[in-house]
Scaffold this motif. Structure first.
Motif, PDB file in Angstrom:
ATOM      1  N   GLU A   1       0.801  -1.207   0.000  1.00 27.50           N
ATOM      2  CA  GLU A   1       0.000   0.000   0.000  1.00 27.50           C
ATOM      3  C   GLU A   1       0.843   1.271   0.000  1.00 27.50           C
ATOM      4  OE1 GLU A   1      -4.001  -1.393   2.273  1.00 27.50           O
ATOM      5  OE2 GLU A   1      -2.208  -1.251   3.499  1.00 27.50           O
TER       6      GLU A   1
ATOM      7  N   THR B   1       0.061  -5.345   4.628  1.00 33.83           N
ATOM      8  CA  THR B   1      -0.975  -4.426   4.161  1.00 33.83           C
ATOM      9  C   THR B   1      -2.276  -4.676   4.914  1.00 33.83           C
ATOM     10  OG1 THR B   1      -1.863  -5.886   2.440  1.00 33.83           O
ATOM     11  CG2 THR B   1       0.063  -4.551   1.874  1.00 33.83           C
ATOM     12  N   SER B   2      -3.249  -3.835   4.650  1.00 33.28           N
ATOM     13  CA  SER B   2      -4.548  -3.997   5.319  1.00 33.28           C
ATOM     14  C   SER B   2      -5.290  -5.228   4.809  1.00 33.28           C
ATOM     15  CB  SER B   2      -5.405  -2.741   5.090  1.00 33.28           C
ATOM     16  OG  SER B   2      -5.600  -2.521   3.699  1.00 33.28           O
ATOM     17  N   PHE B   3      -4.899  -5.727   3.638  1.00 37.34           N
ATOM     18  CA  PHE B   3      -5.555  -6.929   3.106  1.00 37.34           C
ATOM     19  C   PHE B   3      -4.611  -8.136   3.137  1.00 37.34           C
ATOM     20  CE2 PHE B   3      -4.062  -4.110  -0.207  1.00 37.34           C
ATOM     21  CZ  PHE B   3      -3.299  -4.906  -1.043  1.00 37.34           C
ATOM     22  N   GLU B   4      -3.687  -8.128   4.101  1.00 37.95           N
ATOM     23  CA  GLU B   4      -2.757  -9.256   4.270  1.00 37.95           C
ATOM     24  C   GLU B   4      -3.518 -10.561   4.524  1.00 37.95           C
ATOM     25  OE1 GLU B   4       0.798  -9.075   7.012  1.00 37.95           O
ATOM     26  OE2 GLU B   4      -0.502 -10.380   8.195  1.00 37.95           O
TER      27      GLU B   4
ATOM     28  N   GLU C   1       0.982   3.668   2.087  1.00 37.88           N
ATOM     29  CA  GLU C   1       1.587   4.020   3.371  1.00 37.88           C
ATOM     30  C   GLU C   1       2.947   3.355   3.572  1.00 37.88           C
ATOM     31  OE1 GLU C   1      -1.505   3.162   2.882  1.00 37.88           O
ATOM     32  OE2 GLU C   1      -2.531   5.032   3.413  1.00 37.88           O
ATOM     33  N   GLN C   2       3.240   2.303   2.813  1.00 37.25           N
ATOM     34  CA  GLN C   2       4.512   1.604   2.964  1.00 37.25           C
ATOM     35  C   GLN C   2       5.642   2.274   2.175  1.00 37.25           C
ATOM     36  OE1 GLN C   2       3.123  -2.358   1.745  1.00 37.25           O
ATOM     37  NE2 GLN C   2       3.604  -3.091   3.792  1.00 37.25           N
TER      38      GLN C   2
END
Length: 484
Positions: free
Chosen positions: A14, A190-193, A16-17
């Motif tokens: 993402e 990520t948020s969808f890891e 943010e990374q």
């Protein structure tokens, strides 16, 4: 010298990374070249005005990834000859990025690595491992099973789809149990890891595989699973001869083990004759055990180790097979043998000695006779036709018969040896191994004699109650049984 290619990493998932520096470069660069737009951060960057050209279409033009990467690099170099460009890749530019390595190998344009976050840090966190314990990163699209270390944390990157997952699965199932537990990690950090534990045989049956998927294989803890690894055998032999090892193994020497090596070699020959694969596996293992014991004795005494043995035979095989490992051309097996012998001569050019001096004195005598004749033949001391060899057999037989009539034991022994030596010569002409011939006859006799023993036992009579003619009749029955 051309312009400059700046390579940046798009991170593991993402926006943010992304590091601040990479983010600014992506936003402020008028046009960016992407290895692939199939990355979550691209959609987010598009909304912020990112302009780019992706190379996804090149993947459709080739069957091999290497061809894809080579074409991408060619396009990048052509562009960089005209202007400075920015090239963005998933993750970090120096982690699992073949195109970047190809760029670094050329000297046409300058290449600068501007950073990025790889998928490794978030993946370590996802599966909660410390890589200092031993870690190996493997390209799932191209790997060699022999180079994989099962005792380490093992991560297969670039598990794009079920086909690649199947290749990984089938390879690992050669060395791991089918139900060994592995982890499928997608979009780590990520948020969808997604982190999913599955058994190895299920690896290619998962639907969430994509270009952000890796497979984590935990280190093998069960020693029995590692029995197929060479290092495991070496450690077992080392322990057998160690301070707390087996008293018998610790007492052995090169001399004391000689007879066992011969015995195991003959048992292997028997297994080969039986065409029994399981028996061959067992007997090959017994022969290998003898090699490992001798090597461990050498290591214990500080003279050599199994590493020296392997290094020596590896170097010899490469040196004596220039038609395989170099550009030497050969027309067939006979020329291969000729080259082999010539290379052997060159290796020993500083060691003038008899052509017979390299024949091991510990060989069985029939094999020793065979090798003596073969070496003598190499310098021309040999008949070209079989007829004089046959005549020599008849001549030696007559001489033996003469000494037998005189009952001269010492001369009979000598003449009988001459007969055997002459017969070996005939066997050599017809490319028959005399040791194998005697071995086969011994086995045949034992099988037929066992048949007679069984028949005698079934009658309930003693051996002495049978005449030689009756026993011979049973012998003929045994021969008939073999032909059925």
């Amino acid at each position: 010298m051309g312009h400059k290619i700046t390579v940046i990493g798009l991170g593991a998932g993402e926006l943010e990374q992304l590091t601040l520096g990479v983010y600014k470069m992506l936003i402020n660069t008028p046009h960016v070249y992407l290895r692939t737009k199939e990355h979550p951060v691209i959609e987010q960057l598009e909304r912020e005005g990112l302009q780019y050209t992706s190379f996804d279409h090149i993947y459709e033009n080739h069957d091999q990834f290497e061809q894809v990467y080579e074409e991408i690099v060619k396009v990048l170099l052509d562009k960089a000859l005209k202007e400075d460009i920015v090239y963005a890749v998933p993750g970090h530019p120096l982690v699992a990025e073949r195109t970047v390595q190809l760029l670094l190998q050329q000297n046409i344009v300058e290449v600068e690595i501007a950073g990025g976050q790889s998928f490794l840090d978030p993946l370590f966190a996802s599966v909660r491992i410390d890589p200092i314990e031993g870690f190996q990163l493997v390209d799932a699209t191209s790997f060699v099973l022999d180079e994989i270390e099962l005792r380490h944390h093992l991560i297969f990157g670039q598990v794009y789809d079920s086909f690649i997952a199947s290749e990984v699965k089938l390879s690992l199932m050669e060395v791991l149990p089918d139900d060994y537990e592995v982890y499928i990690v997608t979009a780590a950090g990520t948020s969808f890891e997604s982190v999913k534990k599955v058994q190895l045989y299920e690896l290619d049956r998962q639907t969430e595989l994509n270009n952000l998927t890796s497979v984590y294989v935990p280190p093998v803890q069960d020693k029995e699973v590692l029995y197929g690894q060479f290092h495991a055998l070496r450690q077992i032999i080392r322990e057998l001869r160690g301070p707390n090892g087996c008293p018998w193994d610790k007492e052995q020497t090169h001399q004391s083990l000689k007879k066992y090596l011969i015995e195991e070699a003959y048992e292997l020959l028997e297994a080969i004759d039986e065409e029994d694969d399981d028996h061959i596996i067992e007997e090959l293992g017994d022969v290998l055990l003898q090699v490992m014991l001798h090597a461990q004795i050498g290591e214990d005494e500080g003279w050599f180790s199994i590493d020296d043995v392997i290094r020596s035979i590896s170097a010899k095989m490469v040196r004596r097979h220039p038609h395989v490992f170099q550009n030497v051309q050969v027309s067939g097996a006979e020329e291969v043998v000729a080259n082999w012998e010539e290379i052997k001569k060159q290796e020993k050019v500083d060691k003038p000695k008899s052509v017979l001096s390299d024949i091991p004195k510990s060989l069985p005598q029939l094999l020793q006779a065979y090798e003596i004749q073969k070496q003598a033949a190499k310098v021309g001391f040999d008949w070209k036709e079989v007829e004089p060899m046959m005549e020599k057999v008849r001549e030696e037989w007559e001489e033996f018969c003469q000494e037998a009539r005189n009952m001269n034991q010492q001369e009979m022994l000598q003449e009988f040896g001459d007969i055997l030596f002459a017969l070996v010569n005939v066997a050599r002409f017809y490319k028959l191994n005399p040791e194998e011939a005697v071995h086969a006859t011994n086995r045949k006799f034992m099988k037929r004699f066992t048949y007679i023993e069984t028949h005698v036992a079934q009658t309930g009579k003693a051996w002495e109650e049978f005449t030689l003619e009756e026993l011979d009749h049973i012998w003929e029955e045994a021969k008939k049984e073999e032909s059925h």
